[in-house]
Design an enzyme around this catalytic site. Structure first.
Site, short mmCIF file in Angstrom:
data_model
loop_
_atom_site.label_atom_id
_atom_site.label_comp_id
_atom_site.label_asym_id
_atom_site.label_seq_id
_atom_site.Cartn_x
_atom_site.Cartn_y
_atom_site.Cartn_z
N GLU A 1 60.19 45.46 37.77
CA GLU A 1 60.58 45.86 36.42
C GLU A 1 61.14 47.28 36.35
OE1 GLU A 1 57.62 42.53 36.04
OE2 GLU A 1 57.77 44.38 37.23
N HIS B 1 61.42 73.75 33.91
CA HIS B 1 60.62 73.00 34.88
C HIS B 1 59.67 73.95 35.60
CE1 HIS B 1 60.54 70.16 38.66
NE2 HIS B 1 59.36 70.28 38.07
N GLY C 1 63.47 63.25 35.55
CA GLY C 1 63.09 63.60 36.92
C GLY C 1 62.24 62.54 37.60
#
Length: 537
Positions: A47, A281, A409
């Site tokens: 999936e 980040h 990410g």
């Protein structure tokens, strides 16, 4: 008698959603058994790959894609990929099969307990119709919700006995509906921003993925040229909103506070369009902006505008806003113009004998070789996370819709998304540049590429380690952490096992030969390239 199943397929056809991405289970079979012949079913073996393919397909077409998952377990398998779709503002209509309506409360096998809670907060809306006669209306709501700004995924759980039920009397009205956002360009705010830009001594543009989604790239070029402004791409770029060969292009901003502040020093007005302010980040605290700098923000997402820590924001459709700004600002003297002539930006080809100290190839040389051989309108899907800087430095992108990267990410996007993008854009050639660590999250997409003869060129940069993770381990003084290396994987053998021809390239000469053959083929190809293990952050 018209059933819910009949009406649902007709609704999807009305909206042009005739490609179904899925991996079926028993709860989904009653729905899929009624699929009309003019629909196309694209099977993924996991999936995560299913949703990744749909994500790439929807981003490339700019239209909603339809996904069919299996109950709670299939939905759970897709959650990592759903994170990328959420942050990419990808319009997806995701359906999941539910157990027979009367048995859900008993939590029988394959019940999706609290189905609407499961995908949150990574969807705009989640619903399970209150009765069978509300299924088609709920699907209609999902389509419109997914496509209205900001676009995004929507989730619908459907008990499988609902499909055989008769439709309600008002279902026909759903096919005649149009839902159009009334969000015209905020003219007064655009005029105000244009005035501030005109008054600025050194304005700078920071462009995000929504500029490319809106296909506003050409207007962004006009805006930059009229202002004579430098152009940066917003941090952690998931798309390319500005031609990288333009003289105003400066690169991608780093995803840290101090890094961004350093790059923007010397500019008195910063205009951010189509991106959050900012997606940091690495924790690297400091002043958000250089002293005396003013930030203006244009976004299609009220949430992005509201949560930004600084600046004046306007929420408005991106495409018309960029065009209006380009028209409203005053042209400055002798701006940098983009030479679009064929051959104006010829590539330099690396020396065929170039090698790293350990005998492996240098990633920058590999990317430069790809750029030299690729068609000028090639589309790149990148998930080689440790070489992102090398990618932007060596790959020239000129046209809208040329670049896709996982927006959150989360790994596993690259290989499936490349299949979806190539399905959506068969006239352009898709080249997927994938790290060996990333490849393992979406490797089953190779099977789908082979089965449907989707001619993606997969280039695996194999350095035997999680390069980006090792780079962070160096910065965080955590090199003694376990699980940083992934040596010993034979991607050529894996590819051939899934039905995709594979080749290994240990030299640039071998890479050129393999890539030339792959680009000439009408089927998918995988090229495994041994590269140095040094992470370049």
């Amino acid at each position: 008698m018209t059933t819910v199943n009949d009406a649902a397929w007709e609704l999807l056809r009305h909206h042009g959603m005739t490609t179904v991405f899925g991996n079926p289970g028993s709860n989904e079979l009653p729905f899929l058994a009624g699929m009309p012949e003019d629909f196309r079913y694209v099977l993924g073996l996991h999936e995560g790959a299913v949703l990744g393919m749909a994500d790439g397909f929807a981003q490339a077409t700019g239209r909603p894609a339809f996904v069919n998952l299996h109950a709670a377990s299939g939905s759970g398998n897709a959650m990592g990929a759903l994170t990328n779709a959420w942050y990419a503002h990808t319009p997806l209509v995701i359906t999941a099969g539910q157990q027979v309506r009367s048995t859900v409360g008993q939590e029988v096998m394959l019940s999706n307990v609290d189905a609407t809670v499961l995908p949150r907060p990574l969807v705009k809306h989640a619903a399970e119709p209150t009765c069978a006669q509300d299924v088609v209306r709920t699907l209609s709501q999902a389509v419109h919700t997914a496509t209205l700004d900001p676009a995004g995924p929507v989730y619908v759980s459907v008990p499988y006995d609902d499909w055989a039920a008769p439709v309600g009397t008002d279902t026909a009205h759903l096919l005649d509906r149009r839902v159009v956002a009334g969000g015209a360009v905020a003219e007064a705010e655009i005029a105000r921003m244009a005035g501030l830009l005109d008054a600025a001594e050194a304005p700078v543009l920071v462009l995000g993925p929504d500029v490319d989604s809106a296909r506003a790239n050409d207007d962004a070029v006009v805006l930059a040229e009229r202002l004579g402004a430098d152009v940066w791409v917003a941090p952690s770029a998931s798309r390319c909103p500005f031609p990288t060969v333009h003289p105003a292009f400066r690169g991608v901003l780093p995803a840290s506070v101090t890094g961004i502040t350093e790059r923007l020093t010397g500019h008195d007005v910063v205009l951010v369009i189509g991106a959050p302010v900012f997606r940091y980040h690495q924790y690297d605290p400091g002043e958000y902006l250089p002293a005396g700098t003013r930030l203006l923000h244009v976004s299609c997402d009220p949430g992005e505008a509201a949560r930004a820590p600084m600046g004046d924001a306007v929420v408005t459709p991106i495409g018309p806003a960029v065009a209006a700004l380009a028209e409203a600002v005053t042209e400055r003297g002798r701006p940098a113009r983009w030479d679009t002539a064929e051959g104006a930006d010829e590539a330099s080809v690396p020396d065929a004998g170039a090698r790293a100290a350990g005998g492996r190839l240098v990633a920058a040389d590999v990317l430069a070789t790809i750029d030299a051989l690729a068609p000028r309108d090639a589309v790149y899907v990148n998930e080689a996370t440790s070489t992102v800087g090398d990618f932007w430095a060596n790959i020239r992108m000129r046209r809208p819709g040329s670049y896709y990267f996982p927006a959150s990410g989360g790994l596993g996007f690259g290989m499936p998304a490349a299949v979806g993008v190539q399905l959506a854009d068969p006239q352009r050639r898709v080249i997927a540049v994938i790290g060996d660590g990333s490849a393992n999250y979406g490797v089953t997409a190779l099977w789908s590429a082979a089965q449907y003869r989707i001619p993606v060129v997969f280039v695996i940069l194999n350095n035997g380690t999680y390069g980006a993770l090792r780079g962070f381990a160096t910065k965080l003084d955590a090199l003694n952490a376990p699980g940083l290396d992934v040596a010993g994987i034979d991607f050529v053998a894996l590819a051939e096992g899934y039905g995709v021809p594979g080749r290994r390239a240990a030299t640039l000469e071998e890479l050129r030969a393999a890539l030339t053959d792959a680009l000439a083929a009408d089927t998918p190809t995988l090229i495994e390239v041994t590269t140095e293990a040094l992470a370049r952050m």
